[in-house]
Write an enzyme that holds these catalytic residues in place. Sequence first.
Site, PDB file in Angstrom:
ATOM      1  N   ASP A   1       0.844  -1.195   0.000  1.00 20.17           N
ATOM      2  CA  ASP A   1       0.000   0.000   0.000  1.00 20.17           C
ATOM      3  C   ASP A   1       0.883   1.251   0.000  1.00 20.17           C
ATOM      4  OD1 ASP A   1      -2.869   1.038   0.380  1.00 20.17           O
ATOM      5  OD2 ASP A   1      -1.665   2.193   1.800  1.00 20.17           O
TER       6      ASP A   1
ATOM      7  N   LYS B   1      -1.774   6.095  -4.649  1.00 22.38           N
ATOM      8  CA  LYS B   1      -2.864   7.055  -4.397  1.00 22.38           C
ATOM      9  C   LYS B   1      -2.578   8.403  -5.041  1.00 22.38           C
ATOM     10  CE  LYS B   1      -3.444   4.732   0.032  1.00 22.38           C
ATOM     11  NZ  LYS B   1      -2.096   4.470   0.558  1.00 22.38           N
TER      12      LYS B   1
ATOM     13  N   HIS C   1      -6.688   9.897  -2.736  1.00 25.55           N
ATOM     14  CA  HIS C   1      -6.157   9.803  -1.367  1.00 25.55           C
ATOM     15  C   HIS C   1      -7.076  10.477  -0.338  1.00 25.55           C
ATOM     16  CE1 HIS C   1      -2.068   9.297   0.864  1.00 25.55           C
ATOM     17  NE2 HIS C   1      -3.062   9.121   1.692  1.00 25.55           N
TER      18      HIS C   1
ATOM     19  N   TYR D   1       3.718   9.476   0.463  1.00 21.56           N
ATOM     20  CA  TYR D   1       4.599   8.837   1.456  1.00 21.56           C
ATOM     21  C   TYR D   1       6.075   9.122   1.176  1.00 21.56           C
ATOM     22  CZ  TYR D   1       0.277   6.336   2.577  1.00 21.56           C
ATOM     23  OH  TYR D   1      -1.017   6.020   2.906  1.00 21.56           O
TER      24      TYR D   1
HETATM   25  P1  NAP Z   1      -0.624   0.668  11.611  1.00 22.38           P
HETATM   26  O1  NAP Z   1      -0.123  -0.182  10.533  1.00 22.38           O
HETATM   27  O2  NAP Z   1      -1.907   0.330  12.285  1.00 22.38           O
HETATM   28  O3  NAP Z   1       0.457   0.824  12.778  1.00 22.38           O
HETATM   29  C1  NAP Z   1       1.793   1.054  12.515  1.00 22.38           C
HETATM   30  C2  NAP Z   1       2.495   1.282  13.850  1.00 22.38           C
HETATM   31  O4  NAP Z   1       2.379   0.122  14.663  1.00 22.38           O
HETATM   32  C3  NAP Z   1       3.956   1.561  13.706  1.00 22.38           C
HETATM   33  O5  NAP Z   1       4.308   2.486  14.711  1.00 22.38           O
HETATM   34  C4  NAP Z   1       4.591   0.199  13.943  1.00 22.38           C
HETATM   35  O6  NAP Z   1       5.883   0.391  14.497  1.00 22.38           O
HETATM   36  C5  NAP Z   1       3.653  -0.423  14.943  1.00 22.38           C
HETATM   37  N1  NAP Z   1       3.521  -1.882  14.804  1.00 22.38           N
HETATM   38  C6  NAP Z   1       3.420  -2.603  13.669  1.00 22.38           C
HETATM   39  N2  NAP Z   1       3.285  -3.903  13.935  1.00 22.38           N
HETATM   40  C7  NAP Z   1       3.299  -4.026  15.273  1.00 22.38           C
HETATM   41  C8  NAP Z   1       3.212  -5.146  16.154  1.00 22.38           C
HETATM   42  N3  NAP Z   1       3.065  -6.373  15.701  1.00 22.38           N
HETATM   43  N4  NAP Z   1       3.246  -4.901  17.498  1.00 22.38           N
HETATM   44  C9  NAP Z   1       3.392  -3.643  17.962  1.00 22.38           C
HETATM   45  N5  NAP Z   1       3.487  -2.563  17.183  1.00 22.38           N
HETATM   46  C10 NAP Z   1       3.441  -2.749  15.840  1.00 22.38           C
HETATM   47  O7  NAP Z   1      -0.773   2.185  11.129  1.00 22.38           O
HETATM   48  P2  NAP Z   1      -0.564   3.001   9.767  1.00 22.38           P
HETATM   49  O8  NAP Z   1       0.809   2.856   9.264  1.00 22.38           O
HETATM   50  O9  NAP Z   1      -1.085   4.372  10.036  1.00 22.38           O
HETATM   51  O10 NAP Z   1      -1.590   2.315   8.771  1.00 22.38           O
HETATM   52  C11 NAP Z   1      -1.210   1.262   7.920  1.00 22.38           C
HETATM   53  C12 NAP Z   1      -1.089   1.717   6.484  1.00 22.38           C
HETATM   54  O11 NAP Z   1      -2.327   2.272   6.037  1.00 22.38           O
HETATM   55  C13 NAP Z   1      -0.121   2.880   6.264  1.00 22.38           C
HETATM   56  O12 NAP Z   1       1.228   2.471   6.333  1.00 22.38           O
HETATM   57  C14 NAP Z   1      -0.558   3.338   4.909  1.00 22.38           C
HETATM   58  O13 NAP Z   1      -0.083   2.468   3.900  1.00 22.38           O
HETATM   59  C15 NAP Z   1      -2.085   3.237   5.044  1.00 22.38           C
HETATM   60  N6  NAP Z   1      -2.725   4.520   5.438  1.00 22.38           N
HETATM   61  C16 NAP Z   1      -3.561   5.121   4.535  1.00 22.38           C
HETATM   62  C17 NAP Z   1      -4.157   6.341   4.863  1.00 22.38           C
HETATM   63  C18 NAP Z   1      -5.074   6.994   3.876  1.00 22.38           C
HETATM   64  O14 NAP Z   1      -5.418   8.179   4.060  1.00 22.38           O
HETATM   65  N7  NAP Z   1      -5.502   6.313   2.843  1.00 22.38           N
HETATM   66  C19 NAP Z   1      -3.910   6.948   6.099  1.00 22.38           C
HETATM   67  C20 NAP Z   1      -3.072   6.288   7.006  1.00 22.38           C
HETATM   68  C21 NAP Z   1      -2.493   5.077   6.669  1.00 22.38           C
HETATM   69  P3  NAP Z   1       7.231  -0.232  13.807  1.00 22.38           P
HETATM   70  O15 NAP Z   1       7.295   0.240  12.393  1.00 22.38           O
HETATM   71  O16 NAP Z   1       8.293   0.342  14.694  1.00 22.38           O
HETATM   72  O17 NAP Z   1       7.079  -1.710  13.948  1.00 22.38           O
END
Ligand code: NAP
Length: 318
Positions: free
Chosen positions: A36, A70, A103, A41
Site C-alpha cells: 500500500d 494514491k 487519497h 509517502y
Molecule cells: P498501523 O499499521 O496500524 O500501525 C503502525 C504502527 O504500529 C507503527 O508504529 C509500527 O511500528 C507499529 N507496529 C506494527 N506492527 C506491530 C506489532 N506487531 N506490534 C506492535 N506494534 C506494531 O498504522 P498506519 O501505518 O497508520 O496504517 C497502515 C497503512 O495504512 C499505512 O502504512 C498506509 O499504507 C495506510 N494509510 C492510509 C491512509 C489513507 O489516508 N488512505 C492513512 C493512514 C495510513 P514499527 O514500524 O516500529 O514496527
Amino acid sequence: MLNGMPRIGFGLWKIPQEETADCVVEAVRAGYRHFDSAADYANEEQTGEGLARAMSEGLAGREDLWVTSKLWNTFHAPEHVEEACRKSLSDLRLDYLDLYLVHFPIALRHVPIEKRYPPEWVYDPDAQNPRMERAAIPLHETWAAMEALVDSGLVKNIGVCNYNTALIHDLMSYARIKPAMLQIESHPYLTQERLIRLAGDYGIDVTAFSPLGAQSYFELDMASEGESLLKAAPVMVAADAHGKTPAQVLLRWGIQRGTAIIPKTTKPDRMRENLAIDDFKLSQVEMAAISALNQNRRFNDPGTFTEVAFNTFHPIYD
Ligand code: NAP
C-alpha cells in the site's frame, strides 16, 4: 476480496526513505504480496527499488504482486491525474497499478512535479504563514479522469479513501466505472459500522488503514499512550486465550469482520507476526467484546491536523 487482492497488505506510510527498499524486500521475503503505497509517502522510488530487487531475486513475479498507489490532493484537476499516476508508476518501476485511489476528498492548488515532489499539504512552505490553498475542483471531474486511467490500462482498479457515506452515495450516482475499494481508518476505537455496511450494499470492498489504532500516531503527537489498543482488556484477554499477541488479535478482528488490512512495520519479526493470523479464530463473544470498544476515535482527522500542522481548518467528516 477484489480480484484476488491479498487481504493483508504491507503499509508504507512513514517508512524512512533509507529503510524502504530493504523493508520491501524483507516484506516480500516474509510473504507479503500486497503493498500500500502513495505519492505522499515520499518513498515510492525506494519502494520501486525494493520491488525490483525482490523480483530480480526471484522472490515474486509482477503478477504475484498487488500494488496500490494514491492520487495526491494537488493533482485532482482532470489534466493532472494521468501525470500523477505516471509519476507513481515510474517511481515504482511498474507499467500498471493494481489499484489507484483518490487519497482524500480534498482538492488543493496544483504544484508542478518539477517544482516540488511530493508537494504535501501547504502551497508554499517558504511563505511567512504557510497554508493549504484549496482548488475548486469537483470530485466527479477527478473521478472521470480516474476512469480514463482504467480505459488506458495504466491501472486495473480505482477507488477512494477517506470518503464518508454521503460522498459514497454521490460517487455511485455518477460513476461509469464503480469504485472497487474504499480505504478508511478503522480499528476497534473507530469501527465505522455504518460506512462499512453501506460500502457492502454498493458492492465496494473495504480496506482498514491504521488497523493497530493509536500505534501509528504516537510519533506524530496525535495520540496519547493511554489510547493504545494493545493494552485494551478484551484484546489482551483474547491474546492470552489464543496464545497470540495483542497486535495479532487486532489484525485478526479486522480480517474477520471482512475488511482488508494493511499494517506497517519496519521490523522483520513484526512483519512475520502481522501475517501469522490465519491459524486462529476469534469467537463471536470475543469479536463483540472488541467491537464494543468503539468510541468513534479518529486519529487521522483532517479537521484536527490541518489546523495544527498547516494553519488551515479543513474538516471533512462533520
Ligand atoms: P498501523 O499499521 O496500524 O500501525 C503502525 C504502527 O504500529 C507503527 O508504529 C509500527 O511500528 C507499529 N507496529 C506494527 N506492527 C506491530 C506489532 N506487531 N506490534 C506492535 N506494534 C506494531 O498504522 P498506519 O501505518 O497508520 O496504517 C497502515 C497503512 O495504512 C499505512 O502504512 C498506509 O499504507 C495506510 N494509510 C492510509 C491512509 C489513507 O489516508 N488512505 C492513512 C493512514 C495510513 P514499527 O514500524 O516500529 O514496527
